[in-house]
Scaffold this motif. Structure first.
Motif, PDB file in Angstrom:
ATOM      1  N   THR A   1      73.092  26.302 -93.270  1.00  0.00           N
ATOM      2  CA  THR A   1      74.096  25.363 -93.795  1.00  0.00           C
ATOM      3  C   THR A   1      75.509  25.919 -93.632  1.00  0.00           C
ATOM      4  O   THR A   1      76.444  25.181 -93.283  1.00  0.00           O
ATOM      5  N   GLU A   2      75.658  27.242 -93.862  1.00  0.00           N
ATOM      6  CA  GLU A   2      76.980  27.863 -93.718  1.00  0.00           C
ATOM      7  C   GLU A   2      77.469  27.813 -92.278  1.00  0.00           C
ATOM      8  O   GLU A   2      78.642  27.456 -92.018  1.00  0.00           O
ATOM      9  N   SER A   3      76.602  28.152 -91.339  1.00  0.00           N
ATOM     10  CA  SER A   3      77.015  28.149 -89.927  1.00  0.00           C
ATOM     11  C   SER A   3      77.315  26.735 -89.443  1.00  0.00           C
ATOM     12  O   SER A   3      78.254  26.519 -88.658  1.00  0.00           O
ATOM     13  N   CYS A   4      76.539  25.751 -89.912  1.00  0.00           N
ATOM     14  CA  CYS A   4      76.788  24.363 -89.500  1.00  0.00           C
ATOM     15  C   CYS A   4      78.082  23.820 -90.101  1.00  0.00           C
ATOM     16  O   CYS A   4      78.750  22.972 -89.496  1.00  0.00           O
ATOM     17  N   SER A   5      78.439  24.299 -91.289  1.00  0.00           N
ATOM     18  CA  SER A   5      79.680  23.821 -91.903  1.00  0.00           C
ATOM     19  C   SER A   5      80.903  24.315 -91.144  1.00  0.00           C
ATOM     20  O   SER A   5      81.951  23.632 -91.133  1.00  0.00           O
TER      21      SER A   5
ATOM     22  N   LYS B   1      79.382  20.621 -84.757  1.00  0.00           N
ATOM     23  CA  LYS B   1      78.955  20.078 -83.468  1.00  0.00           C
ATOM     24  C   LYS B   1      78.182  21.085 -82.623  1.00  0.00           C
ATOM     25  O   LYS B   1      77.685  20.731 -81.546  1.00  0.00           O
ATOM     26  N   LEU B   2      78.094  22.329 -83.080  1.00  0.00           N
ATOM     27  CA  LEU B   2      77.410  23.363 -82.310  1.00  0.00           C
ATOM     28  C   LEU B   2      75.934  23.418 -82.679  1.00  0.00           C
ATOM     29  O   LEU B   2      75.521  23.016 -83.778  1.00  0.00           O
TER      30      LEU B   2
ATOM     31  N   VAL C   1      71.312  34.539 -88.358  1.00  0.00           N
ATOM     32  CA  VAL C   1      71.533  33.091 -88.313  1.00  0.00           C
ATOM     33  C   VAL C   1      72.968  32.861 -87.859  1.00  0.00           C
ATOM     34  O   VAL C   1      73.890  33.565 -88.308  1.00  0.00           O
ATOM     35  N   GLY C   2      73.139  31.878 -86.980  1.00  0.00           N
ATOM     36  CA  GLY C   2      74.482  31.588 -86.490  1.00  0.00           C
ATOM     37  C   GLY C   2      74.509  30.322 -85.662  1.00  0.00           C
ATOM     38  O   GLY C   2      73.645  29.445 -85.793  1.00  0.00           O
ATOM     39  N   SER C   3      75.500  30.275 -84.807  1.00  0.00           N
ATOM     40  CA  SER C   3      75.704  29.096 -83.951  1.00  0.00           C
ATOM     41  C   SER C   3      75.884  29.537 -82.512  1.00  0.00           C
ATOM     42  O   SER C   3      76.397  30.634 -82.244  1.00  0.00           O
ATOM     43  N   ILE C   4      75.475  28.658 -81.588  1.00  0.00           N
ATOM     44  CA  ILE C   4      75.608  28.940 -80.151  1.00  0.00           C
ATOM     45  C   ILE C   4      77.015  28.523 -79.712  1.00  0.00           C
ATOM     46  O   ILE C   4      77.371  27.338 -79.768  1.00  0.00           O
TER      47      ILE C   4
ATOM     48  N   GLU D   1      64.566  30.263 -83.253  1.00  0.00           N
ATOM     49  CA  GLU D   1      64.567  28.859 -83.695  1.00  0.00           C
ATOM     50  C   GLU D   1      65.931  28.278 -83.366  1.00  0.00           C
ATOM     51  O   GLU D   1      66.953  28.724 -83.901  1.00  0.00           O
ATOM     52  N   ILE D   2      65.947  27.266 -82.488  1.00  0.00           N
ATOM     53  CA  ILE D   2      67.198  26.688 -82.003  1.00  0.00           C
ATOM     54  C   ILE D   2      67.195  25.195 -82.327  1.00  0.00           C
ATOM     55  O   ILE D   2      66.338  24.446 -81.856  1.00  0.00           O
ATOM     56  N   CYS D   3      68.141  24.794 -83.163  1.00  0.00           N
ATOM     57  CA  CYS D   3      68.305  23.381 -83.510  1.00  0.00           C
ATOM     58  C   CYS D   3      69.326  22.765 -82.548  1.00  0.00           C
ATOM     59  O   CYS D   3      70.537  23.003 -82.676  1.00  0.00           O
ATOM     60  N   LYS D   4      68.815  21.969 -81.618  1.00  0.00           N
ATOM     61  CA  LYS D   4      69.661  21.441 -80.544  1.00  0.00           C
ATOM     62  C   LYS D   4      69.383  19.947 -80.371  1.00  0.00           C
ATOM     63  O   LYS D   4      68.324  19.549 -79.874  1.00  0.00           O
TER      64      LYS D   4
END
Length: 324
Positions: free
Chosen positions: A65-69, A73-74, A96-99, A171-174
């Motif tokens: 949730t933190e990385s998505c906030s 869009k990533l 945990v992070g973002s691409i 685990e990649i949420c894309k």
């Protein structure tokens, strides 16, 4: 009639609620078919902004949730290094992070600074040609939870049955799918520096503990080591004293006859002493006997003095009678 209508309405609402819940469960993908295969992964080389964490995997939702906030869009990514079935929950390590970018693209500098401002670090993962992969629908906020519940046991069973060396779990949420992959090659390249720093710090702590234990053991053993030479010196000195005294003891030993006589005298003396001890069993009686002996000695001395004075008088009288 009105009561019957109310009952029908209540029944209709209950049925609608049940159908809504069932439809929502199907929509989350909980009953979707899970397909595991081995082949090329869904992503190639990627650059990510991440945070290293240690603890239960159940708490990873807050990290996503933190990385998505920060970058809504990533695509989000999580890398899980430990098997929760073999490692304690509080000892599990993951990131945990973002691409930020994929393939040959370069990350956006402003976006990278924004992540770094919130304590994220940047690292790149290489492309692999072979991995164990699967996917799950990403339709709502509960989809990652349902996907973890459905996919991870199937992945572990697939890897175990075929004895594959596949790790870590990515685990990649894309978009509309959640991709799961376990590299079959270049696994070390998917490790972050913090992973090795934690290992080295744990090793150093263990070595420090072992050193402290060794020091305490040595400190406890030093007094014993110091006492040993002292005891040896005392034993040697006692031997040196006993050796010259040995011939004196041999020369001072009496003959058999004397020993027997001495033993008889000793027995008689012991008998007399035992009788005297029997008569004076208490300390008060002994004191009384000593006082009586002293009084007798004084009386004897007085009598001797008195007799000594009488004898010269008798001698003088005898001399006078003879002269007459």
């Amino acid at each position: 009639m009105s009561d019957f209508v109310i009952l029908l309405l209540i029944l209709f609402l209950v049925i609608c609620l049940i159908l809504t819940l069932v439809g929502f469960v199907f929509y989350t993908g909980l009953f979707s078919e899970v397909v595991i295969r081995t082949g090329s992964p869904p992503v190639k080389n990627i650059t990510i902004a991440y945070k290293f964490r240690k603890g239960s995997y159940k708490a990873s939702g807050a990290a996503f949730t933190e990385s998505c906030s920060i970058g809504p869009k990533l695509s989000s990514i999580g890398v899980f290094y430990d098997d929760p079935n073999q490692t304690q929950a509080d000892q599990c390590r993951y990131v945990v992070g973002s691409i930020l970018c994929e393939n040959e693209e370069k990350p956006d500098k402003d976006l990278q600074r924004l992540y770094e401002k919130f304590g994220y670090k940047v690292i790149s993962f290489p492309e692999v040609t072979c991995a164990v992969t699967s996917s799950f629908p990403n339709r709502c906020t509960l989809s990652p939870v349902c996907g973890a519940y459905r996919v991870y046991p199937e992945l572990q069973q697939y890897i175990k049955e075929r004895s594959l060396n596949a790790y870590p779990f990515l685990e990649i949420c894309k978009g509309d799918l959640i991709h799961y992959m376990c590299p079959l090659e270049n696994q070390v390249d998917f490790s972050v520096p913090e992973l090795f720093e934690k290992k080295t710090s744990d090793d150093t702590e263990e070595t420090v503990e072992h050193k402290d234990a060794d020091v305490t053991e040595m400190a406890a053993g030093e007094p014993e080591k110091k006492l040993r030479p002292v005891i040896q010196e005392v034993v040697e000195e006692s031997r040196d004293v006993m050796e010259p005294s040995a011939p004196l003891l041999e020369s001072s030993q009496p003959s058999l006859g004397e020993e027997e006589g001495q033993s008889e005298d000793g027995e008689q003396g012991s008998k007399g002493s035992s009788e005297s001890v029997g008569s004076g069993s208490s300390f008060e009686e002994l004191d009384m006997e000593v006082e009586e002996e002293e009084e007798e000695k004084k009386n004897e001395a007085e009598e001797e003095d008195h007799n000594g004075q009488q004898t010269p008088m008798m001698v003088g009288e005898t001399i006078r009678n003879r002269e007459e």
